[in-house]
Scaffold this active site. Structure first.
Site, short mmCIF file in Angstrom:
data_model
loop_
_atom_site.label_atom_id
_atom_site.label_comp_id
_atom_site.label_asym_id
_atom_site.label_seq_id
_atom_site.Cartn_x
_atom_site.Cartn_y
_atom_site.Cartn_z
N SER A 13 -12.47 12.02 54.82
CA SER A 13 -11.21 11.35 55.07
C SER A 13 -10.53 12.10 56.21
O SER A 13 -10.46 13.33 56.21
CB SER A 13 -10.33 11.36 53.82
OG SER A 13 -9.32 10.39 53.96
N GLU A 14 -10.06 11.34 57.22
CA GLU A 14 -9.67 11.97 58.48
C GLU A 14 -8.43 12.87 58.38
O GLU A 14 -8.15 13.62 59.30
CB GLU A 14 -9.48 10.91 59.57
CG GLU A 14 -8.37 9.91 59.35
CD GLU A 14 -8.85 8.65 58.64
OE1 GLU A 14 -9.87 8.72 57.93
OE2 GLU A 14 -8.18 7.60 58.79
N ASN A 15 -7.72 12.81 57.26
CA ASN A 15 -6.60 13.74 57.11
C ASN A 15 -7.07 15.15 56.77
O ASN A 15 -6.25 16.06 56.69
CB ASN A 15 -5.60 13.24 56.06
CG ASN A 15 -6.24 13.05 54.71
OD1 ASN A 15 -7.35 12.54 54.60
ND2 ASN A 15 -5.57 13.50 53.66
#
Lengths: 218, 233
Positions: free
Chosen positions: A45-47
């Site tokens: 997840s890009e966070n």
């Protein structure tokens, strides 16, 4: 015709052993539920997390552990956390193998639009522009037509673009299609859907080569 | 050891002025500098340019500054979930520069690392690339993006020490490390401030050289935006 879970099930068949996968918000998030459990896959997840697990049990949620949709999540053994620049090094550097995301429009040359409707909706692109510009494998998960029944598979996108000539594969409620040099190549039909129905729902050039098999979804 | 501790949030924000550009860490409401935002609201600093991935929600995070019309411009990648934001943007009161998330992170890291600009494939062929230099490398097109320039960076960490060394927890890390040292002054707020030597140097995420001021904040709200759970069987 497939529902959202059906689309996710069909896309899950595209997830291969050893893949690092980034899932977008919406239908793509559902894909994680249907990946075979005899293969090794890690969700990014890009966070800033790799090795995402299922949602936490009630009472176990942690405000400091979320996905890019801001939902509380858990991590699996082998997971890692990292900062946003490192996260996009994984994406831009093509270390993430597969990106699955939603779209408002896809064009027959692989252009995608999914972040803005001028004058109506401007939420922003989030990480989508970075993802589509770099991923080797991009699968779009979406309904074949919009709420007013208009095709989302077009000759040319009418909305502001997210990326150019990047979409390779599309799974909709009606079909599985590939973006070829001359347009959308029909690969599979959803259960009970005819080639005619798919043709009617596709504004862009649809290429039908021979007999089109029906999708196999367990 | 060079000591970076300040006694209060008031002291930590000394020098903030109207019209300045601030970087604020966080993803959604996760890992946001709650105390610095509250102090900016209290001080009534206005005409702010905010570099932050998101814009908070109506009544928390940067939404608090939006409510008071303290923000002139937002530089973000995603600004959904905030009605007041949308209203101000559509009415033209608020200037918004939407930037791809990876580019936003890298513009921070470039500022931190002394790079004036970098090439990225993100946004090529879209309106994000309009007016920007593009160039081909190995058959692929890239857009030239410039490093951010900011007056203050406000970041939030889990633990920190007197030397300004920081450790983050979970996905509350996000943009925070990229913003440390990317502005003229970096202010770190931490949940737990410990003496120098109490943190294992092997475990430091951000070395203290990137941080000018550090203080401990108390009673973090850490609001959850999308509480999502499954049932126990």
């Amino acid at each position: 015709m497939l529902d959202k879970n059906g689309i996710a099930k069909r896309i899950a068949q595209e997830v291969k052993d050893g893949y690092y996968v980034n899932l977008g918000i919406g239908i793509p998030t559902l894909v994680a539920n249907f990946v075979r459990d005899d293969i090794s896959v890690e969700f990014q997840s890009e966070n800033g997390v790799l090795g995402m697990g299922p949602f936490p049990f009630e009472g176990d949620e942690d405000a400091d552990v979320i996905n890019a949709g801001k939902q509380t999540i858990t991590t699996l053994p082998g997971a890692s956390f990292f900062d946003s620049a490192t996260s996009f090094s994984m994406i831009r550097g093509q270390h993430v193998d597969l990106t699955i995301l939603g779209a408002m429009e896809v064009a027959e040359n692989g252009d995608i639009a999914n972040w803005k409707i001028p004058g109506k909706m401007v939420k922003g692109m989030g990480g989508a522009m970075d993802l589509v510009a770099s991923a080797e494998h991009i699968i779009v998960a979406m309904m074949h037509t919009n709420r007013s029944g208009q095709s989302k598979l077009l000759k040319k996108c009418s909305l502001p673009l997210t990326g150019v000539q990047c979409v390779k594969k599309i799974v909709t409620n009606l079909a599985v299609l590939e973006v070829g040099p001359k347009g959308f190549v029909l690969l599979e039909r959803a259960p009970g859907v005819s080639v005619e129905e798919i043709k009617d729902a596709t504004e862009g050039n649809l290429i039908v080569n021979g007999e089109i098999p029906e999708m196999r979804i367990d | 050891m060079i000591k970076k501790t300040v006694s209060s949030v008031e002291e930590a924000l000394k020098g903030v002025q109207n019209g300045m550009t601030f970087m604020l860490g966080g993803f959604g409401l996760c890992g946001i500098p709650e105390k610095a935002i509250a102090e900016l609201v209290r001080l009534g600093i206005s005409d702010i340019t905010c570099i932050s991935n998101n814009a908070g929600v109506d009544d928390f995070g940067l939404g608090l500054l939006l409510q008071k019309r303290q923000i002139k411009k937002m530089i973000s990648s995603y600004v959904g979930e905030n009605d007041e934001f949308e209203r101000q943007m559509l009415s033209g009161e608020l200037e918004v520069e939407l930037t791809p998330q990876g580019t936003l992170a890298e513009k921070c890291r470039a500022a931190q690392s002394g790079f004036p600009a970098f090439y990225t494939p993100a946004g090529y062929g879209t309106e994000v690339a309009e007016g920007k230099e593009t160039r081909e490398f190995n058959g692929k097109m890239y857009v030239l993006e410039e490093a951010f320039k900011a007056d203050f960076a406000f970041v939030k960490a889990w633990k920190g020490d007197e030397a300004g060394n920081l450790i983050f927890k979970g996905t509350a890390r996000n943009f925070n490390p990229c913003m440390c040292g990317a502005a003229k002054i970096t202010v770190a707020e931490v949940e737990e401030l410990v003496p120098a030597g109490a943190l294992d140097p092997n475990q430091i995420h951000v070395p203290g050289i990137f941080v000018q001021r550090i203080f401990q904040g108390n009673n973090y709200e850490k609001r959850i935006e999308q509480r999502t759970v499954r049932k126990r069987n």
